[in-house]
Design an enzyme around this catalytic site. Structure first.
Site, PDB file in Angstrom:
ATOM      1  N   CYS A   1       0.826  -1.208   0.000  1.00  0.00           N
ATOM      2  CA  CYS A   1       0.000   0.000   0.000  1.00  0.00           C
ATOM      3  C   CYS A   1       0.866   1.266   0.000  1.00  0.00           C
ATOM      4  CB  CYS A   1      -0.997  -0.038   1.154  1.00  0.00           C
ATOM      5  SG  CYS A   1      -2.404   1.086   0.870  1.00  0.00           S
TER       6      CYS A   1
ATOM      7  N   LYS B   1     -11.833   8.373  -1.218  1.00  0.00           N
ATOM      8  CA  LYS B   1     -11.150   7.211  -0.682  1.00  0.00           C
ATOM      9  C   LYS B   1     -11.578   5.949  -1.412  1.00  0.00           C
ATOM     10  CE  LYS B   1     -10.109   4.722   3.607  1.00  0.00           C
ATOM     11  NZ  LYS B   1     -10.328   4.633   5.071  1.00  0.00           N
TER      12      LYS B   1
ATOM     13  N   SER C   1      -7.656   0.218   0.791  1.00  0.00           N
ATOM     14  CA  SER C   1      -8.078   1.274   1.711  1.00  0.00           C
ATOM     15  C   SER C   1      -7.071   2.415   1.594  1.00  0.00           C
ATOM     16  CB  SER C   1      -8.130   0.740   3.142  1.00  0.00           C
ATOM     17  OG  SER C   1      -8.484   1.766   4.055  1.00  0.00           O
TER      18      SER C   1
ATOM     19  N   HIS D   1      -4.146  -4.181   0.404  1.00  0.00           N
ATOM     20  CA  HIS D   1      -3.841  -4.772   1.710  1.00  0.00           C
ATOM     21  C   HIS D   1      -4.251  -6.239   1.736  1.00  0.00           C
ATOM     22  CE1 HIS D   1      -2.484  -1.382   4.157  1.00  0.00           C
ATOM     23  NE2 HIS D   1      -3.374  -0.640   3.549  1.00  0.00           N
TER      24      HIS D   1
ATOM     25  N   GLU E   1      -3.069  -8.570   3.325  1.00  0.00           N
ATOM     26  CA  GLU E   1      -2.928  -9.127   4.678  1.00  0.00           C
ATOM     27  C   GLU E   1      -4.124  -8.839   5.580  1.00  0.00           C
ATOM     28  OE1 GLU E   1      -1.824  -4.898   5.269  1.00  0.00           O
ATOM     29  OE2 GLU E   1      -1.578  -6.362   3.677  1.00  0.00           O
TER      30      GLU E   1
ATOM     31  N   ARG F   1     -14.681   3.407  12.515  1.00  0.00           N
ATOM     32  CA  ARG F   1     -13.845   4.433  13.139  1.00  0.00           C
ATOM     33  C   ARG F   1     -14.063   5.784  12.454  1.00  0.00           C
ATOM     34  NH1 ARG F   1      -8.146   3.704  11.153  1.00  0.00           N
ATOM     35  NH2 ARG F   1      -9.206   4.667   9.370  1.00  0.00           N
TER      36      ARG F   1
END
Length: 306
Positions: free
Chosen positions: A142, A163, A192, A235, A237, A249
């Site tokens: 990333c 985003k 992300s 990502h 992982e 969040r």
């Protein structure tokens, strides 16, 4: 073969609960075996989560791996207890005279900033320069991929209109490359981020090869210098709930984010997210370790003289 980690790393218990073979230091010392030496530069804010995710991903291989966690000296983490950092992390000055089979540079929540404005940028440059002579292959993830492409190949970073968040469909290109061996024609992977590496700059650089792409999320996997550098824009992982935690969040912060794409059943954020990328993520890490680290690295890793 197992992942070798420190005896009391918190991730150890959860990995064992998931039936992942983890070997502690005391047992490993009793074996005469050449493990792969992998160093992870963890730039993510909540380091324990990333530790668990990466150790889980690296465990799906017959190779024995000895993991060293690395922190930056020029930045103090505010989201991970200092006691954890002190106990389980080393700094670059501790390892710079050693050679490693592989290096992983994680993402970081600084992508809207100019590279030069990141307070550990100079240190990261030093680590990336060191990796060219002390590491067999480096996997960049990333923001780490954007940083690596910029430093090694001059690829600029581009701010997206909004985003990019969700799980996107990707298409395999250059199927003969071992990094994507065993991949389906199309596969899912999470993203992300607010920025991307410039597509035009990547495509016109003869030292870079695009191995996977997405019409919605852009270029995903790039190979540099025949595998000396591997860049993954998303990502892989991430676990099932990471995007969920990020989304909620941001809601709590009043950011009003868009719901992650292709993630919740019927786009209902109160339902259990769909895990649709794990098999290809495991394959990616296994292929990197096997074909770009293990098959290439020398058997004897000598100490480098001052």
């Amino acid at each position: 073969m197992p992942i070798k980690i420190q005896n009391d790393l918190p991730a150890k218990a959860e990995l064992e609960e998931e039936n992942i073979f983890v070997m502690d230091e005391s047992r490993a010392l009793s074996q005469d075996f050449r493990e792969l030496q992998i160093v992870i530069l963890n730039l993510m804010p909540i380091k324990q989560d990333t530790e668990l995710q990466l150790l889980r991903a690296l465990s799906n291989t017959p190779l024995q791996i000895d993991v060293t966690f690395l922190q930056t000296e020029s930045h103090v983490s505010k989201n991970t207890p200092a006691s954890h950092i002190k106990k389980f992390y080393q700094s670059f000055s501790d390892i710079k005279n050693k050679n490693y089979d592989g290096l992983i540079i994680t993402g970081a929540p600084v992508e809207k900033m100019e590279f030069s404005d990141v307070n550990y940028w100079d240190e990261l440059i030093e680590i990336m320069e060191w990796s060219d002579t002390h590491v067999t292959s480096t996997l960049h993830i990333c923001w780490g991929a954007q940083a690596g492409l910029y430093y090694h190949y001059g690829i600029k970073k581009v701010l997206l209109d909004k985003k990019l968040s969700g799980v996107y469909t990707h298409h395999v290109l250059n199927r003969k490359e071992p990094l994507v061996r065993g991949f389906d024609d199309y596969f899912m992977a999470p993203h992300s981020r607010y920025t991307e590496a410039c597509r035009e700059d990547i495509l016109k650089n003869p030292k870079l090869k695009v191995l996977a792409d997405s019409k919605d999320a852009g270029i995903y996997i790039v190979l540099g210098d025949n595998g000396k550098h591997v860049f993954v824009m998303g990502h892989p992982e991430y676990d099932r709930y990471t995007l969920d935690q990020e989304y909620k969040r941001d809601l709590d912060k009043g950011i009003e984010p868009e719901i992650p794409i292709n993630y919740y059943p019927d786009n209902d954020c109160n339902r259990k997210p769909i895990l649709s990328w794990r098999s290809h993520a495991n394959n990616l890490y296994t292929n990197w370790l096997n074909y770009y680290v293990y098959q290439i690295t020398p058997y004897i890793l000598n100490l480098v003289s001052d």
